[in-house]
Design a protein around this motif. Sequence first.
Motif, PDB file in Angstrom:
ATOM      1  N   SER A 125       7.194  -4.450  -3.878  1.00  0.00           N
ATOM      2  CA  SER A 125       6.403  -3.803  -4.934  1.00  0.00           C
ATOM      3  C   SER A 125       7.173  -3.756  -6.252  1.00  0.00           C
ATOM      4  O   SER A 125       6.575  -3.735  -7.317  1.00  0.00           O
ATOM      5  N   THR A 126       8.499  -3.817  -6.162  1.00  0.00           N
ATOM      6  CA  THR A 126       9.332  -3.777  -7.366  1.00  0.00           C
ATOM      7  C   THR A 126       9.347  -5.120  -8.093  1.00  0.00           C
ATOM      8  O   THR A 126       9.834  -5.206  -9.219  1.00  0.00           O
ATOM      9  N   LYS A 127       8.846  -6.164  -7.426  1.00  0.00           N
ATOM     10  CA  LYS A 127       8.862  -7.536  -7.952  1.00  0.00           C
ATOM     11  C   LYS A 127      10.282  -8.001  -8.282  1.00  0.00           C
ATOM     12  O   LYS A 127      10.501  -8.874  -9.105  1.00  0.00           O
ATOM     13  N   GLU A 128      11.248  -7.396  -7.609  1.00  0.00           N
ATOM     14  CA  GLU A 128      12.668  -7.711  -7.780  1.00  0.00           C
ATOM     15  C   GLU A 128      12.956  -9.155  -7.363  1.00  0.00           C
ATOM     16  O   GLU A 128      12.440  -9.645  -6.359  1.00  0.00           O
ATOM     17  N   ARG A 129      13.789  -9.835  -8.118  1.00  0.00           N
ATOM     18  CA  ARG A 129      14.191 -11.217  -7.826  1.00  0.00           C
ATOM     19  C   ARG A 129      14.919 -11.237  -6.482  1.00  0.00           C
ATOM     20  O   ARG A 129      15.850 -10.460  -6.263  1.00  0.00           O
ATOM     21  N   ILE A 130      14.506 -12.134  -5.581  1.00  0.00           N
ATOM     22  CA  ILE A 130      15.116 -12.181  -4.247  1.00  0.00           C
ATOM     23  C   ILE A 130      15.754 -13.535  -3.927  1.00  0.00           C
ATOM     24  O   ILE A 130      16.034 -13.833  -2.774  1.00  0.00           O
ATOM     25  N   THR A 131      16.023 -14.335  -4.956  1.00  0.00           N
ATOM     26  CA  THR A 131      16.620 -15.659  -4.729  1.00  0.00           C
ATOM     27  C   THR A 131      18.006 -15.562  -4.085  1.00  0.00           C
ATOM     28  O   THR A 131      18.418 -16.478  -3.379  1.00  0.00           O
ATOM     29  N   SER A 132      18.725 -14.463  -4.309  1.00  0.00           N
ATOM     30  CA  SER A 132      20.048 -14.314  -3.710  1.00  0.00           C
ATOM     31  C   SER A 132      20.059 -13.255  -2.599  1.00  0.00           C
ATOM     32  O   SER A 132      21.108 -12.781  -2.189  1.00  0.00           O
ATOM     33  N   LYS A 133      18.883 -12.908  -2.090  1.00  0.00           N
ATOM     34  CA  LYS A 133      18.757 -11.883  -1.047  1.00  0.00           C
ATOM     35  C   LYS A 133      18.557 -12.525   0.322  1.00  0.00           C
ATOM     36  O   LYS A 133      18.422 -13.736   0.456  1.00  0.00           O
ATOM     37  N   LEU A 134      18.520 -11.661   1.343  1.00  0.00           N
ATOM     38  CA  LEU A 134      18.235 -12.064   2.714  1.00  0.00           C
ATOM     39  C   LEU A 134      16.898 -11.470   3.121  1.00  0.00           C
ATOM     40  O   LEU A 134      16.650 -10.283   2.919  1.00  0.00           O
ATOM     41  N   PHE A 135      16.012 -12.326   3.661  1.00  0.00           N
ATOM     42  CA  PHE A 135      14.827 -11.810   4.335  1.00  0.00           C
ATOM     43  C   PHE A 135      14.614 -12.607   5.608  1.00  0.00           C
ATOM     44  O   PHE A 135      14.939 -13.788   5.690  1.00  0.00           O
ATOM     45  N   ASP A 136      14.091 -11.936   6.619  1.00  0.00           N
ATOM     46  CA  ASP A 136      13.983 -12.523   7.951  1.00  0.00           C
ATOM     47  C   ASP A 136      12.590 -12.259   8.516  1.00  0.00           C
ATOM     48  O   ASP A 136      12.162 -11.112   8.603  1.00  0.00           O
ATOM     49  N   TRP A 137      11.898 -13.309   8.878  1.00  0.00           N
ATOM     50  CA  TRP A 137      10.584 -13.233   9.507  1.00  0.00           C
ATOM     51  C   TRP A 137      10.753 -13.418  11.005  1.00  0.00           C
ATOM     52  O   TRP A 137      11.395 -14.371  11.453  1.00  0.00           O
ATOM     53  N   LYS A 138      10.164 -12.502  11.797  1.00  0.00           N
ATOM     54  CA  LYS A 138      10.179 -12.619  13.256  1.00  0.00           C
ATOM     55  C   LYS A 138       8.775 -12.418  13.790  1.00  0.00           C
ATOM     56  O   LYS A 138       7.959 -11.730  13.173  1.00  0.00           O
ATOM     57  N   LYS A 139       8.521 -13.001  14.935  1.00  0.00           N
ATOM     58  CA  LYS A 139       7.237 -12.808  15.626  1.00  0.00           C
ATOM     59  C   LYS A 139       7.484 -11.935  16.843  1.00  0.00           C
ATOM     60  O   LYS A 139       8.397 -12.193  17.623  1.00  0.00           O
ATOM     61  N   ASP A 140       6.661 -10.908  16.991  1.00  0.00           N
ATOM     62  CA  ASP A 140       6.736  -9.980  18.120  1.00  0.00           C
ATOM     63  C   ASP A 140       8.152  -9.428  18.319  1.00  0.00           C
ATOM     64  O   ASP A 140       8.581  -9.162  19.445  1.00  0.00           O
ATOM     65  N   GLY A 141       8.878  -9.261  17.210  1.00  0.00           N
ATOM     66  CA  GLY A 141      10.198  -8.647  17.237  1.00  0.00           C
ATOM     67  C   GLY A 141      11.315  -9.510  17.783  1.00  0.00           C
ATOM     68  O   GLY A 141      12.461  -9.078  17.818  1.00  0.00           O
ATOM     69  N   GLN A 142      11.010 -10.728  18.242  1.00  0.00           N
ATOM     70  CA  GLN A 142      12.038 -11.536  18.888  1.00  0.00           C
ATOM     71  C   GLN A 142      12.160 -12.941  18.332  1.00  0.00           C
ATOM     72  O   GLN A 142      13.264 -13.390  18.029  1.00  0.00           O
ATOM     73  N   LYS A 143      11.068 -13.664  18.254  1.00  0.00           N
ATOM     74  CA  LYS A 143      11.125 -15.076  17.881  1.00  0.00           C
ATOM     75  C   LYS A 143      11.445 -15.250  16.411  1.00  0.00           C
ATOM     76  O   LYS A 143      10.811 -14.651  15.554  1.00  0.00           O
ATOM     77  N   GLU A 144      12.449 -16.093  16.133  1.00  0.00           N
ATOM     78  CA  GLU A 144      12.818 -16.397  14.759  1.00  0.00           C
ATOM     79  C   GLU A 144      11.795 -17.353  14.152  1.00  0.00           C
ATOM     80  O   GLU A 144      11.634 -18.476  14.627  1.00  0.00           O
ATOM     81  N   VAL A 145      11.117 -16.896  13.108  1.00  0.00           N
ATOM     82  CA  VAL A 145      10.087 -17.672  12.447  1.00  0.00           C
ATOM     83  C   VAL A 145      10.656 -18.348  11.207  1.00  0.00           C
ATOM     84  O   VAL A 145      10.557 -19.554  11.028  1.00  0.00           O
ATOM     85  N   PHE A 146      11.269 -17.542  10.325  1.00  0.00           N
ATOM     86  CA  PHE A 146      11.828 -18.067   9.076  1.00  0.00           C
ATOM     87  C   PHE A 146      12.878 -17.087   8.572  1.00  0.00           C
ATOM     88  O   PHE A 146      12.609 -15.896   8.469  1.00  0.00           O
ATOM     89  N   MET A 147      14.053 -17.590   8.271  1.00  0.00           N
ATOM     90  CA  MET A 147      15.102 -16.749   7.683  1.00  0.00           C
ATOM     91  C   MET A 147      15.580 -17.416   6.402  1.00  0.00           C
ATOM     92  O   MET A 147      15.817 -18.622   6.364  1.00  0.00           O
ATOM     93  N   TYR A 148      15.698 -16.603   5.374  1.00  0.00           N
ATOM     94  CA  TYR A 148      16.171 -17.062   4.068  1.00  0.00           C
ATOM     95  C   TYR A 148      17.359 -16.183   3.701  1.00  0.00           C
ATOM     96  O   TYR A 148      17.272 -14.961   3.754  1.00  0.00           O
TER      97      TYR A 148
END
Length: 149
Positions: free
Chosen positions: A45-68
Amino acid sequence: MKLKPVVPVLSCVCLLTGIILGHENGVVEVVAAEGSDAILPCSLSTKERITSKLFDWKKDGQKEVFMYDAGIHYNNGRSGQDEQFKGRVLHFPEELKSGNASIIIRNTRMEDSGVYTCFFPRLQPSQLFHIKLVVERTFKDRSGEITGE
């Protein structure tokens, strides 16, 4: 493959490939037809730049979908992505400048249905988003394929 910014794409692609049904207990629900592409939304919601951040997408809490992580992700050398998602998940690099960590799952399958999380563990406070993907089975009309004697 270079993707266009998410804002114009989101307004068009969601209508064609998935429908965001709204929030239920803090969970966004996205519905997509089997075989179509689905956009799973995740934006700060802050629209903060995240090019140098970490975000991790998982499915059902376990499967690795996409990590940046600061530019390194599954599509450019990072290992660890679940086989189910290899070669089918993309993000919107240009949108990282405005806090958008949304992803696209290409060619959705029935087994893609489930609850996904988009997690920013290093933000203060950390941020966690929940998205429920419902992939609906599509039936092909094969009546024209039946031939009689």
